[in-house]
Enzyme design. Structure first.
Site, PDB file in Angstrom:
ATOM      1  N   ASP A   1      90.698  74.213  20.120  1.00  0.00           N
ATOM      2  CA  ASP A   1      91.985  74.484  20.345  1.00  0.00           C
ATOM      3  C   ASP A   1      92.627  73.904  21.944  1.00  0.00           C
ATOM      4  OD1 ASP A   1      92.387  77.046  18.284  1.00  0.00           O
ATOM      5  OD2 ASP A   1      90.611  76.846  19.046  1.00  0.00           O
TER       6      ASP A   1
ATOM      7  N   ARG B   1      92.042  81.808   8.560  1.00  0.00           N
ATOM      8  CA  ARG B   1      90.723  81.916   9.090  1.00  0.00           C
ATOM      9  C   ARG B   1      90.135  83.145   8.559  1.00  0.00           C
ATOM     10  NH1 ARG B   1      92.855  78.817  13.166  1.00  0.00           N
ATOM     11  NH2 ARG B   1      92.129  76.796  13.167  1.00  0.00           N
TER      12      ARG B   1
ATOM     13  N   ARG C   1      92.989  70.288  21.933  1.00  0.00           N
ATOM     14  CA  ARG C   1      94.584  70.190  21.482  1.00  0.00           C
ATOM     15  C   ARG C   1      95.348  70.472  22.367  1.00  0.00           C
ATOM     16  NH1 ARG C   1      92.626  72.933  15.876  1.00  0.00           N
ATOM     17  NH2 ARG C   1      91.960  71.001  14.608  1.00  0.00           N
TER      18      ARG C   1
ATOM     19  N   HIS D   1      89.933  82.129  17.830  1.00  0.00           N
ATOM     20  CA  HIS D   1      90.254  80.847  17.352  1.00  0.00           C
ATOM     21  C   HIS D   1      90.910  80.781  16.238  1.00  0.00           C
ATOM     22  CE1 HIS D   1      89.917  76.725  15.817  1.00  0.00           C
ATOM     23  NE2 HIS D   1      88.752  77.087  14.726  1.00  0.00           N
TER      24      HIS D   1
HETATM   25  P1  NAD Z   1      82.400  71.733   3.903  1.00  0.00           P
HETATM   26  O1  NAD Z   1      82.526  72.700   2.503  1.00  0.00           O
HETATM   27  O2  NAD Z   1      82.554  70.476   3.739  1.00  0.00           O
HETATM   28  O3  NAD Z   1      80.723  72.348   4.136  1.00  0.00           O
HETATM   29  C1  NAD Z   1      80.109  73.512   4.264  1.00  0.00           C
HETATM   30  C2  NAD Z   1      78.727  73.089   3.909  1.00  0.00           C
HETATM   31  O4  NAD Z   1      77.971  74.329   3.735  1.00  0.00           O
HETATM   32  C3  NAD Z   1      78.528  72.782   2.304  1.00  0.00           C
HETATM   33  O5  NAD Z   1      77.739  71.598   2.146  1.00  0.00           O
HETATM   34  C4  NAD Z   1      77.708  73.840   1.372  1.00  0.00           C
HETATM   35  O6  NAD Z   1      76.721  73.324   0.438  1.00  0.00           O
HETATM   36  C5  NAD Z   1      77.263  74.344   2.750  1.00  0.00           C
HETATM   37  N1  NAD Z   1      76.600  75.670   2.386  1.00  0.00           N
HETATM   38  C6  NAD Z   1      77.032  76.688   1.752  1.00  0.00           C
HETATM   39  N2  NAD Z   1      76.418  77.842   1.790  1.00  0.00           N
HETATM   40  C7  NAD Z   1      75.371  77.513   2.499  1.00  0.00           C
HETATM   41  C8  NAD Z   1      73.882  78.290   2.712  1.00  0.00           C
HETATM   42  N3  NAD Z   1      73.866  79.656   2.492  1.00  0.00           N
HETATM   43  N4  NAD Z   1      73.019  77.663   3.263  1.00  0.00           N
HETATM   44  C9  NAD Z   1      73.250  76.394   3.620  1.00  0.00           C
HETATM   45  N5  NAD Z   1      74.318  75.577   3.488  1.00  0.00           N
HETATM   46  C10 NAD Z   1      75.329  76.275   2.985  1.00  0.00           C
HETATM   47  O7  NAD Z   1      82.862  72.700   4.778  1.00  0.00           O
HETATM   48  P2  NAD Z   1      83.409  72.076   6.334  1.00  0.00           P
HETATM   49  O8  NAD Z   1      84.698  71.390   6.083  1.00  0.00           O
HETATM   50  O9  NAD Z   1      82.259  71.414   6.790  1.00  0.00           O
HETATM   51  O10 NAD Z   1      83.759  73.409   7.113  1.00  0.00           O
HETATM   52  C11 NAD Z   1      82.586  74.081   7.353  1.00  0.00           C
HETATM   53  C12 NAD Z   1      83.010  75.670   8.100  1.00  0.00           C
HETATM   54  O11 NAD Z   1      83.430  75.138   9.416  1.00  0.00           O
HETATM   55  C13 NAD Z   1      84.176  76.248   7.478  1.00  0.00           C
HETATM   56  O12 NAD Z   1      84.114  77.717   7.668  1.00  0.00           O
HETATM   57  C14 NAD Z   1      85.155  75.687   8.305  1.00  0.00           C
HETATM   58  O13 NAD Z   1      86.396  76.318   8.119  1.00  0.00           O
HETATM   59  C15 NAD Z   1      84.709  75.981   9.680  1.00  0.00           C
HETATM   60  N6  NAD Z   1      85.460  74.865  10.666  1.00  0.00           N
HETATM   61  C16 NAD Z   1      85.260  75.326  11.758  1.00  0.00           C
HETATM   62  C17 NAD Z   1      86.131  74.810  12.858  1.00  0.00           C
HETATM   63  C18 NAD Z   1      86.051  75.235  14.286  1.00  0.00           C
HETATM   64  O14 NAD Z   1      86.665  74.927  15.137  1.00  0.00           O
HETATM   65  N7  NAD Z   1      85.199  76.130  14.573  1.00  0.00           N
HETATM   66  C19 NAD Z   1      86.760  73.494  12.764  1.00  0.00           C
HETATM   67  C20 NAD Z   1      86.722  73.155  11.506  1.00  0.00           C
HETATM   68  C21 NAD Z   1      86.160  73.897  10.381  1.00  0.00           C
END
Ligand code: NAD
Length: 379
Positions: free
Chosen positions: A211, A151, A214, A238
């Site tokens: 987490d 991450r 899980r 995280h």
């Molecule tokens: P994804 O690639 O499916 O979606 C990301 C989206 O962000 C895309 O649709 C993209 O077009 C958009 N984006 C990019 N730049 C942008 C901007 N400047 N303005 C607006 N939109 C923008 O990715 P995902 O699988 O949905 O993951 C998104 C984030 O969430 C990642 O950083 C991932 O690691 C994180 N995540 C966090 C957790 C958690 O527990 N916090 C869990 C899973 C994923």
């Protein structure tokens, strides 16, 4: 910072307590003198030549839309969260924003067609400025982890994206709450707090809510009970340095060892360590198989939104500004936190063993080292 804090405080002649970083400061606020009839202001109707431009006034406020939720980033996490939120009936308005406007529009259309099977809600896509009236803006925009990527590897890419998104959201919606889901979530929640100008109570990272979920699920499988009857927390980052707080883990108030003994269930260190490792490494395992994680994080985000919109004072392990906690100061990380309508009400001081507290401090140091790479102004 003090000037910014002054602007945030209510306009009234009184002492107000303001948190600046981890320091509570009392500031004497003076309400502006009211203009006399016939006067345009305190300057006899003449504009003061050196007066700075007032900040643009938001056209909408969260009070006008108490159950509007904006989602920035309509990818796997954002759109799954939107779907969960729609089914929950918690939000009457759901706005989707994405750099890929067509994607956001398509997701909004698809979600809207589910409304007759769900709860009535307005669902639409739009630009960042429309976050103006949202009670909560959830940010899930940015790059996701690739197989094998940590991450923290994501920090540079996503910090640049946040430097575009956060100021726009905060200026459209200075009265709202921001929930950050994008990884590395603790670092980006801290960045959001620092560049948004919002009080720390209104900037929350989803942190270890996932987490912890899980962990409870795996413990529940091991001990043969409903996960909702398992009370246990993952604290800290995280990510890889997260800490299982075994000292506070219990089932129906019974420490895990006692519960295991009373029910003839093995309670060896090896099994517990495997449960923790499966918790910590779950994202890597899932990403290797399906390329992303989305359902559980989305469910966690819905739970955070519920605690806030319904003013539940729920204890959840989310990431918030940590002050004077086992020697930790001025980082965002997760500990059990009470969430209500105003955001973070308070963090709870868990009774930790010396080893757990030391693990938490190491997690904080790692996060601080990553925050330092962002080169923010000193707080
Ligand atoms: P994804 O690639 O499916 O979606 C990301 C989206 O962000 C895309 O649709 C993209 O077009 C958009 N984006 C990019 N730049 C942008 C901007 N400047 N303005 C607006 N939109 C923008 O990715 P995902 O699988 O949905 O993951 C998104 C984030 O969430 C990642 O950083 C991932 O690691 C994180 N995540 C966090 C957790 C958690 O527990 N916090 C869990 C899973 C994923």
């Amino acid at each position: 910072m003090v000037a910014a804090a002054r602007r945030r405080a209510h306009r009234a002649d009184r002492d107000v307590g303001v948190r600046i970083g981890c320091v509570a400061v009392a500031i004497r606020e003076h309400a502006p003198a009211p203009a006399r009839p016939g006067e345009a202001g305190q300057n006899g109707g003449m504009p003061a030549p050196t007066a700075p431009e007032p900040p643009p006034r938001p056209t909408e406020s969260p009070e006008a839309h108490p159950t509007r939720v904006a989602i920035v980033g309509a990818g796997a996490v954002g759109s799954t969260f939107a779907f969960g939120l729609l089914l929950s009936g918690l939000a009457s308005e759901i706005l989707l924003v994405d750099a890929n406007a067509r994607r956001a529009e398509g997701e909004a259309m698809d979600l809207l067609h589910a409304v007759p099977f769900a709860k009535t809600a307005r669902v639409w896509s739009g630009p960042l400025e429309e976050c103006g009236g949202a009670a909560i803006t959830v940010i899930a925009a940015g790059a996701a982890q690739k197989p094998g990527e940590t991450r923290l590897d994501l920090v540079r890419k996503n910090a640049a994206i946040f430097r575009q998104i956060v100021p726009a959201v905060a200026s459209a919606n200075p009265g709202g709450i921001i929930v950050v889901a994008t990884n590395p979530v603790d670092v980006l929640a801290y960045l959001t707090y620092r560049i948004s100008g919002l009080p720390s109570a209104r900037v929350i990272g989803s942190g270890t809510i996932l987490d912890t979920s899980r962990f409870r699920m795996l413990l529940a499988e091991h001990y043969g009970v409903d996960p909702r009857s398992v009370h246990a927390y993952i604290a800290g980052e995280h990510g890889d340095s997260e800490v299982p707080v075994w000292s506070a883990a219990n089932i129906a108030g019974m420490p895990l060892a006692d519960f295991g003994r009373a029910n003839g269930i093995g309670h060896d260190q090896g099994s517990l360590q495997r449960i923790f490792e499966s918790t910590r490494d779950a994202a890597y395992q899932i990403i290797e198989r399906k390329g992303a994680t989305s359902y559980a994080v989305a469910a966690g985000l819905v739970r955070i939104v519920e605690a806030i919109l319904r003013d539940q004072s729920t204890v959840l392990s989310v990431s918030s500004l940590i002050c004077d906690y086992y020697g930790i100061d001025n980082v965002y990380l997760s500990v059990p936190t009470v969430l209500g309508r105003g955001g973070v009400e308070r963090t709870l001081r868990l009774a930790m063993s010396a080893e757990e507290a030391s693990g938490l401090r190491q997690s904080a140091e790692l996060l601080r080292a990553t925050i330092d790479t962002l080169e923010l102004d000193p707080s």
